[in-house]
Design a protein around this motif. Structure first.
Motif, short mmCIF file in Angstrom:
data_model
loop_
_atom_site.label_atom_id
_atom_site.label_comp_id
_atom_site.label_asym_id
_atom_site.label_seq_id
_atom_site.Cartn_x
_atom_site.Cartn_y
_atom_site.Cartn_z
N TYR A 115 -30.76 29.94 -7.82
CA TYR A 115 -30.45 28.80 -7.21
C TYR A 115 -30.45 27.65 -8.40
O TYR A 115 -29.78 26.51 -8.60
N LEU A 116 -31.44 27.74 -8.75
CA LEU A 116 -31.58 25.98 -9.65
C LEU A 116 -30.45 26.38 -11.11
O LEU A 116 -30.54 25.58 -11.83
N ALA A 117 -30.57 27.79 -11.62
CA ALA A 117 -29.35 27.61 -12.92
C ALA A 117 -27.50 27.28 -12.01
O ALA A 117 -27.19 26.55 -12.63
N ALA A 118 -27.71 27.45 -10.80
CA ALA A 118 -25.97 27.07 -10.07
C ALA A 118 -25.92 25.83 -10.16
O ALA A 118 -25.56 24.50 -10.53
N VAL A 119 -27.52 24.98 -9.84
CA VAL A 119 -28.11 23.05 -9.95
C VAL A 119 -27.45 22.65 -10.97
O VAL A 119 -26.97 21.79 -11.86
N ARG A 120 -28.33 23.47 -11.98
CA ARG A 120 -28.37 22.85 -13.22
C ARG A 120 -26.73 23.50 -14.46
O ARG A 120 -26.71 22.41 -15.10
N TRP A 162 -19.53 12.38 -10.82
CA TRP A 162 -19.52 10.82 -10.28
C TRP A 162 -20.51 10.19 -11.05
O TRP A 162 -19.93 8.24 -10.95
N LEU A 163 -21.97 10.31 -10.80
CA LEU A 163 -22.45 9.97 -12.05
C LEU A 163 -22.14 8.81 -13.52
O LEU A 163 -22.38 7.61 -13.15
N ILE A 164 -20.98 9.57 -13.91
CA ILE A 164 -20.82 9.65 -14.67
C ILE A 164 -19.45 8.16 -14.42
O ILE A 164 -19.67 7.03 -15.37
N ALA A 165 -18.61 8.30 -13.63
CA ALA A 165 -17.71 7.51 -12.70
C ALA A 165 -18.47 6.36 -12.84
O ALA A 165 -17.82 5.00 -12.97
N LEU A 166 -19.38 6.52 -11.64
CA LEU A 166 -20.09 5.00 -11.33
C LEU A 166 -20.57 4.24 -12.58
O LEU A 166 -20.37 3.06 -12.83
N ALA A 176 -22.25 21.10 -16.48
CA ALA A 176 -20.60 20.75 -16.68
C ALA A 176 -20.26 19.78 -15.90
O ALA A 176 -19.00 19.26 -16.77
N GLY A 177 -20.99 19.03 -15.04
CA GLY A 177 -19.80 17.85 -14.71
C GLY A 177 -20.74 17.21 -16.30
O GLY A 177 -19.55 15.65 -16.08
N GLY A 178 -21.67 16.93 -16.69
CA GLY A 178 -22.01 16.07 -17.79
C GLY A 178 -20.69 16.06 -18.97
O GLY A 178 -20.55 15.32 -19.53
N ALA A 179 -20.39 17.31 -19.20
CA ALA A 179 -19.15 17.80 -20.34
C ALA A 179 -17.98 17.39 -19.48
O ALA A 179 -17.71 16.50 -21.12
N LEU A 180 -18.12 17.70 -18.62
CA LEU A 180 -17.18 16.75 -18.29
C LEU A 180 -16.50 15.93 -17.51
O LEU A 180 -15.46 15.57 -17.31
N PHE A 192 -21.88 20.05 -9.43
CA PHE A 192 -20.80 19.00 -10.63
C PHE A 192 -20.31 17.92 -9.75
O PHE A 192 -20.00 17.31 -11.06
N GLY A 193 -20.60 17.88 -9.02
CA GLY A 193 -19.43 16.91 -7.87
C GLY A 193 -19.98 15.24 -8.51
O GLY A 193 -19.89 13.88 -8.41
N ASP A 194 -21.71 15.87 -8.11
CA ASP A 194 -22.94 14.47 -8.59
C ASP A 194 -22.63 13.97 -10.06
O ASP A 194 -22.61 12.77 -9.73
N ALA A 195 -22.78 14.98 -10.81
CA ALA A 195 -23.19 14.77 -12.45
C ALA A 195 -21.67 13.73 -12.81
O ALA A 195 -21.45 12.70 -13.06
#
Length: 424
Positions: free
Chosen positions: A164-169, A50-54, A174-178, A45-48
């Motif tokens: 694991y993959l469900a949590a990552v994706r 970060w990518l948008i903010a970056l 969620a990060g992409g949406a928010l 979530f944090g990575d997603a």
């Protein structure tokens, strides 16, 4: 005694005797593993975000063209260092690599936040952060894939991979949406700091995990031997027909779907229909993870992968109709079958790899997967210009058909089972 080339190995994925694995049957996934899963979801979530903010910051600092170039080139270090990451995971232990890479990424994010706060978001600073994060990710991916079989009994591996993959994706979604809202609310400094904290949480969760077997290797990394060890991993895969075919099939699976799923959203659905296609794809992928967690494929894993690839061939061909309703149904099915097929192939690669080679094997698999996306995006653009959308979809269906033919022609893969091996 197992026959040479058998689909499964005499011992479990983590090197535990079958009797020991059987005693664990029916138990829930270990709490430390679930803690790791939750932490991975948080860091994704944090990575997603970060990518948008970056991306927003880069566009404002350097302009759209240069920002796009920097982001595109920033992904190259990950591809170039993946095989090194796999070799290091085998030499020093995947759990240790996981913790180290999380700490490196935490330091990069927290240090980057402080630097941006002090001197502003300069292009060299942001480019440096991109490279550090990409290289760390290249070490993290094979270590993560190699570690999971060491944390879970063999009968829970597929279900654990699915969770694991469900949590990552899910974290990425969620990060992409928010992401845009959070980036606007806190800015790059706040987003980077939060992302850094999420990596610290992830490192703690990885440190709290317990492997099923003896302690991990703790050898020093010798730079002069890395090339030799990478080549040893490549030979290991090349000499095992089923494992080698699983790698090729995975690459073709990703290649056939990357273009239609990414650029195809707009090409097939237009501005208004793209959202419907994306939603259908997401729902299908979500259902795939629910199904695999509730009813993990075991005895008929290879047959499920065969059926999934056959369905992908049909769905890609149906996209040639250009009909939105057909496209929605096809994208939903693609999300379902592609997720299940990839899950089976990853789990088989983990099970078929010796523990001391697993990091290198999973790095090769990750290389096939990651390389397929940019190649697929480039391929669909060229083909649409030359052939038009309908014939382009048929061409992608043909790529999936080649993968299906390879899978069917390899009985050890097509009939593979993700179960304990019975003594003969």
């Amino acid at each position: 005694m197992a026959k040479p080339g058998a689909v499964t190995e005499p011992r479990g994925a983590a090197g535990v005797a079958p009797g020991a694995e059987a005693s664990r049957a029916g138990k829930a996934l270990p709490a430390p593993f679930l803690g790791l899963v939750a932490a991975m979801g948080l860091s994704s979530f944090g990575d997603a975000v970060w990518l948008i903010a970056l991306s927003v910051t880069l566009v404002g600092t350097a302009g759209p063209a240069l920002a796009g170039l920097v982001l595109a080139l920033g992904s190259l270090p990950k591809v170039l260092t993946l095989l090194v990451g796999g070799a290091v995971a085998d030499r020093t232990g995947p759990r240790r690599v996981l913790i180290t890479t999380d700490l490196v990424r935490a330091g990069a994010m927290l240090g980057g936040a402080a630097a941006v706060l002090l001197v502003g978001p300069s292009l060299p600073l942001l480019a440096g952060l991109i490279v550090v994060m990409a290289v760390a990710s290249a070490f993290f991916i094979p270590a993560s894939d190699a570690l999971r079989p060491n944390l879970l009994p063999a009968e829970h591996l597929v279900r654990g991979n699915a969770v694991y993959l469900a949590a990552v994706r899910g974290g990425q979604a969620a990060g992409g949406a928010l992401g845009s809202w959070l980036a606007g609310l806190g800015g790059l400094v706040t987003v980077a700091a939060v992302n850094g904290v999420s990596f610290l949480v992830s490192a703690i969760a990885a440190g709290n995990t317990k492997t099923l077997t003896s302690k991990e290797p703790r050898q020093r990394v010798k730079l002069r031997q890395l090339g030799k060890e990478i080549a040893e991993g490549a030979r290991y895969v090349a000499r095992r027909p089923a494992l080698r075919t699983a790698m090729i099939v995975t690459g073709l699976l990703e290649l056939s779907g990357a273009g239609p799923i990414n650029l195809g959203l707009v090409l097939l659905g237009g501005t208004q229909g793209a959202g419907w296609l994306l939603t259908a794809m997401t729902l299908g992928a979500s259902l795939a993870f629910v199904v695999s967690v509730k009813w993990p494929p075991r005895e008929k894993a290879g047959r499920l992968a065969t059926a999934g690839l056959a369905a992908q061939v049909g769905c890609l061909a149906l996209l040639a109709t250009g009909n939105l309703a057909v496209g929605i149904a096809a994208f939903f099915t693609l999300g379902l079958v592609a997720g299940l097929t990839a899950l089976v192939l990853v789990s088989l690669a983990q099970r078929w790899s010796a523990k001391e080679m697993r990091g290198r094997v999973m790095s090769i698999l990750a290389l096939f997967t990651l390389a397929a996306t940019p190649i697929g995006n480039l391929l669909i653009g060229v083909l649409v210009e030359a052939l038009g959308v309908p014939l382009t979809m048929f061409a992608h269906a043909a790529v999936a058909l080649v993968a299906l033919a390879l899978l069917v022609a390899t009985p050890a893969l097509g009939r593979a089972a993700l179960t304990e091996e019975k003594k003969s």
